[in-house]
Design a protein around this motif. Structure first.
Motif, PDB file in Angstrom:
ATOM      1  N   LEU A  38     -25.613  34.228 -38.223  1.00 12.07           N
ATOM      2  CA  LEU A  38     -25.290  32.934 -38.838  1.00 12.07           C
ATOM      3  C   LEU A  38     -23.896  32.450 -38.444  1.00 12.07           C
ATOM      4  CD1 LEU A  38     -26.703  33.467 -42.463  1.00 12.07           C
ATOM      5  CD2 LEU A  38     -27.669  32.031 -40.638  1.00 12.07           C
ATOM      6  N   TRP A  39     -23.028  33.379 -37.985  1.00 10.61           N
ATOM      7  CA  TRP A  39     -21.647  33.004 -37.698  1.00 10.61           C
ATOM      8  C   TRP A  39     -21.379  33.171 -36.195  1.00 10.61           C
ATOM      9  CZ3 TRP A  39     -22.971  36.469 -41.641  1.00 10.61           C
ATOM     10  CH2 TRP A  39     -22.967  35.888 -42.958  1.00 10.61           C
ATOM     11  N   SER A  40     -20.745  32.201 -35.625  1.00  8.23           N
ATOM     12  CA  SER A  40     -20.495  32.208 -34.178  1.00  8.23           C
ATOM     13  C   SER A  40     -19.635  33.396 -33.758  1.00  8.23           C
ATOM     14  CB  SER A  40     -19.812  30.896 -33.762  1.00  8.23           C
ATOM     15  OG  SER A  40     -18.591  30.718 -34.458  1.00  8.23           O
ATOM     16  N   SER A  41     -18.761  33.845 -34.642  1.00  5.22           N
ATOM     17  CA  SER A  41     -17.890  34.988 -34.326  1.00  5.22           C
ATOM     18  C   SER A  41     -18.605  36.306 -34.539  1.00  5.22           C
ATOM     19  CB  SER A  41     -16.637  34.944 -35.204  1.00  5.22           C
ATOM     20  OG  SER A  41     -16.985  35.055 -36.585  1.00  5.22           O
ATOM     21  N   GLY A  42     -19.806  36.264 -35.117  1.00  3.35           N
ATOM     22  CA  GLY A  42     -20.572  37.475 -35.374  1.00  3.35           C
ATOM     23  C   GLY A  42     -20.308  38.066 -36.749  1.00  3.35           C
ATOM     24  N   HIS A  43     -19.351  37.488 -37.472  1.00  5.24           N
ATOM     25  CA  HIS A  43     -19.078  37.993 -38.820  1.00  5.24           C
ATOM     26  C   HIS A  43     -18.540  36.844 -39.689  1.00  5.24           C
ATOM     27  CE1 HIS A  43     -15.118  38.334 -36.846  1.00  5.24           C
ATOM     28  NE2 HIS A  43     -14.636  38.082 -38.055  1.00  5.24           N
ATOM     29  N   HIS A  44     -18.551  37.073 -40.959  1.00 13.61           N
ATOM     30  CA  HIS A  44     -18.125  36.057 -41.919  1.00 13.61           C
ATOM     31  C   HIS A  44     -16.590  36.060 -42.014  1.00 13.61           C
ATOM     32  CE1 HIS A  44     -18.957  34.196 -46.183  1.00 13.61           C
ATOM     33  NE2 HIS A  44     -18.816  33.264 -45.238  1.00 13.61           N
ATOM     34  N   SER A  45     -15.983  34.910 -41.724  1.00 11.12           N
ATOM     35  CA  SER A  45     -14.515  34.832 -41.714  1.00 11.12           C
ATOM     36  C   SER A  45     -13.923  34.568 -43.103  1.00 11.12           C
ATOM     37  CB  SER A  45     -14.058  33.738 -40.745  1.00 11.12           C
ATOM     38  OG  SER A  45     -14.652  32.494 -41.099  1.00 11.12           O
ATOM     39  N   GLY A  46     -14.770  34.408 -44.079  1.00 11.42           N
ATOM     40  CA  GLY A  46     -14.301  34.184 -45.447  1.00 11.42           C
ATOM     41  C   GLY A  46     -15.267  34.807 -46.431  1.00 11.42           C
ATOM     42  N   ILE A  47     -15.319  34.244 -47.631  1.00  9.66           N
ATOM     43  CA  ILE A  47     -16.313  34.674 -48.617  1.00  9.66           C
ATOM     44  C   ILE A  47     -17.004  33.428 -49.162  1.00  9.66           C
ATOM     45  CG2 ILE A  47     -15.103  36.795 -49.311  1.00  9.66           C
ATOM     46  CD1 ILE A  47     -13.959  35.295 -51.707  1.00  9.66           C
ATOM     47  N   ASP A  48     -18.211  33.620 -49.652  1.00 11.23           N
ATOM     48  CA  ASP A  48     -18.948  32.517 -50.269  1.00 11.23           C
ATOM     49  C   ASP A  48     -18.970  32.708 -51.785  1.00 11.23           C
ATOM     50  OD1 ASP A  48     -19.494  31.477 -47.780  1.00 11.23           O
ATOM     51  OD2 ASP A  48     -21.529  32.330 -47.666  1.00 11.23           O
ATOM     52  N   PHE A  49     -18.641  31.622 -52.495  1.00 14.69           N
ATOM     53  CA  PHE A  49     -18.757  31.625 -53.950  1.00 14.69           C
ATOM     54  C   PHE A  49     -20.041  30.914 -54.353  1.00 14.69           C
ATOM     55  CE2 PHE A  49     -14.148  32.330 -53.802  1.00 14.69           C
ATOM     56  CZ  PHE A  49     -13.995  33.290 -54.788  1.00 14.69           C
ATOM     57  N   HIS A  50     -20.753  31.517 -55.279  1.00 17.24           N
ATOM     58  CA  HIS A  50     -21.950  30.854 -55.806  1.00 17.24           C
ATOM     59  C   HIS A  50     -21.535  29.536 -56.458  1.00 17.24           C
ATOM     60  CE1 HIS A  50     -25.819  30.249 -57.715  1.00 17.24           C
ATOM     61  NE2 HIS A  50     -25.156  29.991 -58.847  1.00 17.24           N
ATOM     62  N   ALA A  51     -22.210  28.444 -56.040  1.00 17.97           N
ATOM     63  CA  ALA A  51     -21.892  27.136 -56.618  1.00 17.97           C
ATOM     64  C   ALA A  51     -23.077  26.216 -56.419  1.00 17.97           C
ATOM     65  CB  ALA A  51     -20.651  26.539 -55.953  1.00 17.97           C
ATOM     66  N   ALA A  52     -23.664  25.778 -57.500  1.00 14.02           N
ATOM     67  CA  ALA A  52     -24.771  24.819 -57.410  1.00 14.02           C
ATOM     68  C   ALA A  52     -24.253  23.506 -56.854  1.00 14.02           C
ATOM     69  CB  ALA A  52     -25.382  24.627 -58.798  1.00 14.02           C
ATOM     70  N   TYR A  53     -25.189  22.730 -56.306  1.00 14.72           N
ATOM     71  CA  TYR A  53     -24.803  21.434 -55.721  1.00 14.72           C
ATOM     72  C   TYR A  53     -24.130  20.580 -56.803  1.00 14.72           C
ATOM     73  CZ  TYR A  53     -25.066  17.332 -52.720  1.00 14.72           C
ATOM     74  OH  TYR A  53     -24.756  16.262 -51.932  1.00 14.72           O
ATOM     75  N   GLY A  54     -22.954  20.002 -56.485  1.00 15.59           N
ATOM     76  CA  GLY A  54     -22.242  19.131 -57.422  1.00 15.59           C
ATOM     77  C   GLY A  54     -21.225  19.842 -58.298  1.00 15.59           C
ATOM     78  N   THR A  55     -21.018  21.149 -58.046  1.00 18.76           N
ATOM     79  CA  THR A  55     -20.039  21.899 -58.844  1.00 18.76           C
ATOM     80  C   THR A  55     -18.610  21.510 -58.439  1.00 18.76           C
ATOM     81  OG1 THR A  55     -21.566  23.765 -59.018  1.00 18.76           O
ATOM     82  CG2 THR A  55     -19.250  24.200 -59.468  1.00 18.76           C
ATOM     83  N   LYS A  56     -17.717  21.465 -59.435  1.00 17.37           N
ATOM     84  CA  LYS A  56     -16.318  21.118 -59.149  1.00 17.37           C
ATOM     85  C   LYS A  56     -15.636  22.263 -58.396  1.00 17.37           C
ATOM     86  CE  LYS A  56     -15.632  18.127 -63.179  1.00 17.37           C
ATOM     87  NZ  LYS A  56     -14.876  17.925 -64.443  1.00 17.37           N
ATOM     88  N   VAL A  57     -14.869  21.885 -57.375  1.00 13.62           N
ATOM     89  CA  VAL A  57     -14.074  22.842 -56.605  1.00 13.62           C
ATOM     90  C   VAL A  57     -12.608  22.481 -56.795  1.00 13.62           C
ATOM     91  CG1 VAL A  57     -13.539  23.732 -54.305  1.00 13.62           C
ATOM     92  CG2 VAL A  57     -15.913  23.175 -54.903  1.00 13.62           C
ATOM     93  N   VAL A  58     -11.791  23.491 -57.130  1.00 11.24           N
ATOM     94  CA  VAL A  58     -10.381  23.219 -57.415  1.00 11.24           C
ATOM     95  C   VAL A  58      -9.481  24.008 -56.470  1.00 11.24           C
ATOM     96  CG1 VAL A  58     -10.897  22.800 -59.854  1.00 11.24           C
ATOM     97  CG2 VAL A  58     -10.188  25.090 -59.116  1.00 11.24           C
ATOM     98  N   SER A  59      -8.242  23.584 -56.382  1.00 11.70           N
ATOM     99  CA  SER A  59      -7.259  24.324 -55.588  1.00 11.70           C
ATOM    100  C   SER A  59      -6.912  25.612 -56.318  1.00 11.70           C
ATOM    101  CB  SER A  59      -5.997  23.480 -55.408  1.00 11.70           C
ATOM    102  OG  SER A  59      -4.994  24.219 -54.748  1.00 11.70           O
ATOM    103  N   VAL A  60      -6.799  26.706 -55.559  1.00 12.49           N
ATOM    104  CA  VAL A  60      -6.506  27.985 -56.199  1.00 12.49           C
ATOM    105  C   VAL A  60      -5.048  28.086 -56.663  1.00 12.49           C
ATOM    106  CG1 VAL A  60      -8.338  29.206 -54.976  1.00 12.49           C
ATOM    107  CG2 VAL A  60      -6.023  29.099 -53.972  1.00 12.49           C
ATOM    108  N   SER A  61      -4.164  27.250 -56.078  1.00 13.45           N
ATOM    109  CA  SER A  61      -2.760  27.257 -56.484  1.00 13.45           C
ATOM    110  C   SER A  61      -2.086  25.971 -56.002  1.00 13.45           C
ATOM    111  CB  SER A  61      -2.038  28.489 -55.933  1.00 13.45           C
ATOM    112  OG  SER A  61      -0.752  28.601 -56.506  1.00 13.45           O
ATOM    113  N   SER A  62      -0.757  25.948 -56.072  1.00 12.45           N
ATOM    114  CA  SER A  62      -0.007  24.753 -55.661  1.00 12.45           C
ATOM    115  C   SER A  62       0.173  24.717 -54.146  1.00 12.45           C
ATOM    116  CB  SER A  62       1.371  24.752 -56.322  1.00 12.45           C
ATOM    117  OG  SER A  62       1.255  24.705 -57.724  1.00 12.45           O
ATOM    118  N   GLY A  63       0.099  23.525 -53.608  1.00  6.31           N
ATOM    119  CA  GLY A  63       0.283  23.381 -52.172  1.00  6.31           C
ATOM    120  C   GLY A  63       0.154  21.936 -51.726  1.00  6.31           C
ATOM    121  N   THR A  64       0.052  21.768 -50.399  1.00  7.43           N
ATOM    122  CA  THR A  64      -0.047  20.439 -49.792  1.00  7.43           C
ATOM    123  C   THR A  64      -1.268  20.409 -48.878  1.00  7.43           C
ATOM    124  OG1 THR A  64       2.361  20.233 -49.813  1.00  7.43           O
ATOM    125  CG2 THR A  64       1.144  18.706 -48.401  1.00  7.43           C
ATOM    126  N   VAL A  65      -2.068  19.365 -49.021  1.00  7.61           N
ATOM    127  CA  VAL A  65      -3.278  19.221 -48.215  1.00  7.61           C
ATOM    128  C   VAL A  65      -2.879  18.906 -46.767  1.00  7.61           C
ATOM    129  CG1 VAL A  65      -5.414  17.923 -47.882  1.00  7.61           C
ATOM    130  CG2 VAL A  65      -4.589  18.434 -50.204  1.00  7.61           C
TER     131      VAL A  65
END
Length: 257
Positions: free
Chosen positions: A144-171
């Protein structure tokens, strides 16, 4: 023929003569200012008994000693009242000053506590999806991944779930990210980067400052995805390939995962 009575040294004056002499004597005493100072016998007797009159031999005269004592007593009482009033006013002013100082100290302590709480909040970390869990782990292998492995993790989230910043920063990135679909990359205040992929909608723009728990997007299944979830990465730079273990990253920053 009228008869007259001869007077001599052995004959007492008549009543008329005595009365006339008394009137004349009174007039003489009045002219000398004596009668004006006379008091009635009853009042004079009382005054002698309490010491407010002195017997002059001619009459009893009121002295100034008792009056002076009375005036001194009044003056002392008034002075005492004035001193006590001034002391009460000073004590009230001191109590007011202390109360204001205490209120200021309490207010400043609350302000310091609030600033410290806000500082801690801004430096805190949390999950990007509240109450979620990891559905696919870091470096999981597969086609499934072009690099052959998952470069992150997946969080379970139904369609339309709110996603928030994990901490302070700049986009630093907000838009289409190829296989990541609609994605957001944030440079955190500690110098690291976090990425949020496969979103259905974005709620931030490049250059925007964000804080922990601030809404940045809505989960979906855009890009290379088999279903709605949130792909989350932690990186040492904004570039692909600088990924670090997201679970270790969050746990080292106080997130229970």
């Amino acid at each position: 023929m009228a008869f007259t009575r001869a007077t001599g040294k052995h004959r007492a004056p008549s009543r008329m003569a005595r009365r006339g002499a008394g009137i004349a004597g009174a007039a003489t005493l009045a002219g000398a200012g004596v009668i004006g100072s006379l008091a009635s016998p009853a009042l004079a007797a009382e005054a002698v008994e309490d010491g407010s009159l002195e017997d002059t031999g001619l009459t009893r005269v009121v002295t100034d000693e008792s009056l002076a004592r009375h005036v001194d007593a009044q003056a002392s009482a008034q002075e005492k009242q004035a001193y006590e009033a001034a002391a009460r006013a000073k004590a009230a002013e001191e109590a007011k000053r202390k109360a204001e100082l205490r209120a200021k100290e309490i207010r400043e302590a609350k302000e310091r506590a609030a600033r410290e709480a806000e500082r801690k909040r801004l430096n805190s970390f949390q999950l990007p999806v509240a109450g979620s869990y990891v559905s696919t782990g870091y470096q999981t292998g597969g086609a499934l991944w072009s690099s052959g492995h998952h470069s992150g993790i997946d969080f379970h989230a139904a369609y339309g779930t709110k996603v928030v910043s994990v901490s302070s920063g700049t986009v630093v990135e907000a838009g289409w990210g190829g296989a990541y679909g609609n994605n957001i990359v944030i440079r955190m205040n500690d110098g690291t980067y976090t990425q949020y992929g496969h979103l259905s909608a974005l709620r931030v723009y490049v250059g925007q400052k964000v804080t922990p728990g601030e809404l940045i997007g809505i989960s979906g299944s855009s890009g290379n995805s088999t279903g709605p979830h949130l792909h989350f990465e932690a990186r040492s730079s904004a570039e692909y390939g600088s990924d670090i273990n997201p679970v270790s990253y969050l746990r080292s920053r106080g997130v229970a995962l």
